[in-house]
Write a protein that holds these residues in place. Structure first.
Motif, PDB file in Angstrom:
ATOM      1  N   VAL A   5     151.891 111.206  50.437  1.00  0.00           N
ATOM      2  CA  VAL A   5     151.697 112.422  49.639  1.00  0.00           C
ATOM      3  C   VAL A   5     151.044 112.094  48.304  1.00  0.00           C
ATOM      4  N   SER A   6     150.082 112.928  47.916  1.00  0.00           N
ATOM      5  CA  SER A   6     149.422 112.805  46.620  1.00  0.00           C
ATOM      6  C   SER A   6     149.465 114.158  45.919  1.00  0.00           C
ATOM      7  N   GLY A   7     149.869 114.161  44.642  1.00  0.00           N
ATOM      8  CA  GLY A   7     149.850 115.388  43.850  1.00  0.00           C
ATOM      9  C   GLY A   7     151.125 116.205  43.958  1.00  0.00           C
ATOM     10  N   LYS A   8     151.339 117.050  42.941  1.00  0.00           N
ATOM     11  CA  LYS A   8     152.499 117.942  42.899  1.00  0.00           C
ATOM     12  C   LYS A   8     152.078 119.362  43.244  1.00  0.00           C
ATOM     13  N   ILE A   9     153.034 120.141  43.735  1.00  0.00           N
ATOM     14  CA  ILE A   9     152.721 121.521  44.084  1.00  0.00           C
ATOM     15  C   ILE A   9     152.437 122.321  42.821  1.00  0.00           C
ATOM     16  N   GLU A  10     151.443 123.199  42.894  1.00  0.00           N
ATOM     17  CA  GLU A  10     150.936 123.908  41.721  1.00  0.00           C
ATOM     18  C   GLU A  10     151.941 124.888  41.103  1.00  0.00           C
ATOM     19  N   SER A  60     157.045 126.440  27.477  1.00  0.00           N
ATOM     20  CA  SER A  60     156.473 127.301  26.440  1.00  0.00           C
ATOM     21  C   SER A  60     157.521 128.217  25.821  1.00  0.00           C
ATOM     22  N   HIS A  61     158.616 128.439  26.551  1.00  0.00           N
ATOM     23  CA  HIS A  61     159.742 129.230  26.033  1.00  0.00           C
ATOM     24  C   HIS A  61     160.835 128.337  25.437  1.00  0.00           C
ATOM     25  N   GLY A  62     160.543 127.053  25.298  1.00  0.00           N
ATOM     26  CA  GLY A  62     161.520 126.129  24.722  1.00  0.00           C
ATOM     27  C   GLY A  62     162.646 125.770  25.663  1.00  0.00           C
ATOM     28  N   ILE A  63     162.426 125.902  26.980  1.00  0.00           N
ATOM     29  CA  ILE A  63     163.460 125.606  27.978  1.00  0.00           C
ATOM     30  C   ILE A  63     163.093 124.314  28.705  1.00  0.00           C
ATOM     31  N   TYR A  64     163.917 123.290  28.517  1.00  0.00           N
ATOM     32  CA  TYR A  64     163.622 121.961  29.076  1.00  0.00           C
ATOM     33  C   TYR A  64     164.740 121.452  29.995  1.00  0.00           C
ATOM     34  N   ARG A  65     165.700 122.287  30.299  1.00  0.00           N
ATOM     35  CA  ARG A  65     166.881 121.810  31.021  1.00  0.00           C
ATOM     36  C   ARG A  65     166.669 121.699  32.534  1.00  0.00           C
ATOM     37  N   PHE A  66     165.551 122.227  33.052  1.00  0.00           N
ATOM     38  CA  PHE A  66     165.338 122.239  34.494  1.00  0.00           C
ATOM     39  C   PHE A  66     164.267 121.227  34.905  1.00  0.00           C
ATOM     40  N   ASN A  67     164.607 120.387  35.877  1.00  0.00           N
ATOM     41  CA  ASN A  67     163.646 119.420  36.415  1.00  0.00           C
ATOM     42  C   ASN A  67     163.258 119.727  37.849  1.00  0.00           C
ATOM     43  N   TYR A  97     160.470 134.971  38.767  1.00  0.00           N
ATOM     44  CA  TYR A  97     160.817 134.916  40.191  1.00  0.00           C
ATOM     45  C   TYR A  97     159.613 134.680  41.102  1.00  0.00           C
ATOM     46  N   PRO A  98     158.452 135.348  40.887  1.00  0.00           N
ATOM     47  CA  PRO A  98     157.312 135.078  41.779  1.00  0.00           C
ATOM     48  C   PRO A  98     156.891 133.606  41.772  1.00  0.00           C
ATOM     49  N   LEU A  99     156.899 132.986  40.584  1.00  0.00           N
ATOM     50  CA  LEU A  99     156.564 131.569  40.505  1.00  0.00           C
ATOM     51  C   LEU A  99     157.612 130.716  41.217  1.00  0.00           C
ATOM     52  N   LYS A 136     157.162 124.806  35.256  1.00  0.00           N
ATOM     53  CA  LYS A 136     157.628 123.927  34.183  1.00  0.00           C
ATOM     54  C   LYS A 136     156.886 124.207  32.883  1.00  0.00           C
ATOM     55  N   GLU A 137     155.571 124.399  32.982  1.00  0.00           N
ATOM     56  CA  GLU A 137     154.780 124.684  31.779  1.00  0.00           C
ATOM     57  C   GLU A 137     155.238 125.979  31.120  1.00  0.00           C
ATOM     58  N   THR A 138     155.513 126.999  31.919  1.00  0.00           N
ATOM     59  CA  THR A 138     155.960 128.292  31.377  1.00  0.00           C
ATOM     60  C   THR A 138     157.337 128.167  30.738  1.00  0.00           C
ATOM     61  N   LEU A 139     158.240 127.459  31.406  1.00  0.00           N
ATOM     62  CA  LEU A 139     159.574 127.259  30.844  1.00  0.00           C
ATOM     63  C   LEU A 139     159.501 126.490  29.524  1.00  0.00           C
TER      64      LEU A 139
END
Length: 297
Positions: A4-9, A20-27, A126-128, A15-18
């Motif tokens: 496998v190469s690359g991460k799912i879009e 941007s809202h200052g939310i870093y607790r989810f991996n 939710y859609p994301l 993660k980028e959206t979270l």
């Protein structure tokens, strides 16, 4: 296991959206699901959690101020160096102790607001999240294949000049593909949809059939056109690289069949892929994969 190469879009965008809202607790999606399940419990535990962390802070300040006082009183030099530090620590400690209940109340209120904001943000995405869940499931299924299969997630290309589709009168400047599987029977372009029955019937949503056909056409021209210089050579000439199109429905699926596009549920995916006859050897397959991996944006 599939290489496998690359991460799912969707997961990257999530993660980028979270962030941007200052939310870093989810991996991971699992972290988000666990948070939603445990939200009420976490909310209920806020007063005890705040009290515990505040008590530790008071204890640490008491210890730090005590050490600063000892250093301040050690000699003239340290008195000058630690006088203001000791005073600041003593005042911080006294402020917490003297206003203990008010501090707990304010910090608990802040924690409630932050927790509620996280929940509202996650639910609004939710859609994301649904897209990431679906694509993650497809990756997991494809990884069950052998190491003769190569998977590129979030494959994308730009074309300059654009590729012209005469039949559709369409100039294609770029493509993005959820999953591109390279194997000895050719290439599989996979688009994942984690749609409900309502979404399938929604006329406002872009047709994934047209979307995948457009990407597949451009990719075929890119790999097999006059400018490709023959990626796979044979003593008879340049071998064509066939491309097959699959829309993987990880929730509900339409009942219709579509020309040039196979629509499959997740549990039928690998069986369909393995049905086709091998036309490339292992070296040729790896060469195609490496070429495409280097070309992707």
């Amino acid at each position: 296991m599939t290489i496998v190469s690359g991460k799912i879009e969707p997961l990257k965008r999530l993660k980028e959206t979270l962030h941007s809202h200052g939310i870093y607790r989810f991996n991971s999606i699992s972290d988000i699901n666990a948070f939603l399940k445990q939200y009420e419990s976490e909310k209920k535990d806020i007063p005890a959690t705040v009290k515990h962390s505040t008590d530790i802070e008071i204890k640490d300040l008491e210890e730090a101020s005590s050490n600063a006082i000892k250093l301040r009183d050690k000699n003239i030099l340290t008195k000058f160096l630690y006088y203001f530090k000791a005073r600041k620590l003593i005042r911080s400690h006294a402020s917490l102790v003297n206003n203990y209940e008010a501090v707990l109340s304010r910090r608990s209120s802040d924690s409630y607001r932050k927790l509620e904001l996280i929940k509202e943000t996650v639910e609004g995405l939710y859609p994301l999240i649904a897209g990431a869940v679906g694509e993650n499931a497809v990756v997991g299924e494809l990884q069950k294949l052998s190491d003769k299969y190569y998977l590129i997630n979030d494959f994308s290309l730009k074309f300059d000049p654009p590729i012209f589709n005469k039949r559709e009168n369409d100039r294609i400047y770029s493509i993005q593909i959820d999953h591109l599987l390279v194997c000895q029977s050719g290439l599989f372009v996979l688009e994942t949809k984690n749609w409900s029955s309502k979404s399938i019937e929604d006329l406002d949503l872009r047709s994934p059939v047209e979307q995948i056909k457009r990407a597949s056409f451009a990719l075929f021209v890119f790999l097999n056109g006059d400018n490709s210089q023959g990626l796979i050579q044979n003593h008879w000439g340049s071998k064509k690289i066939p491309i097959k199109n699959i829309i993987v429905m990880t929730n509900k699926a339409p009942k219709s069949d579509f020309q040039h596009v196979k629509v499959l549920p997740l549990d039928k995916l690998n069986g369909y892929i393995k049905y086709f006859e091998e036309i490339f050897d292992e070296v040729e397959t790896e060469n195609i994969f490496n070429y495409l991996k280097d070309e992707t944006l």
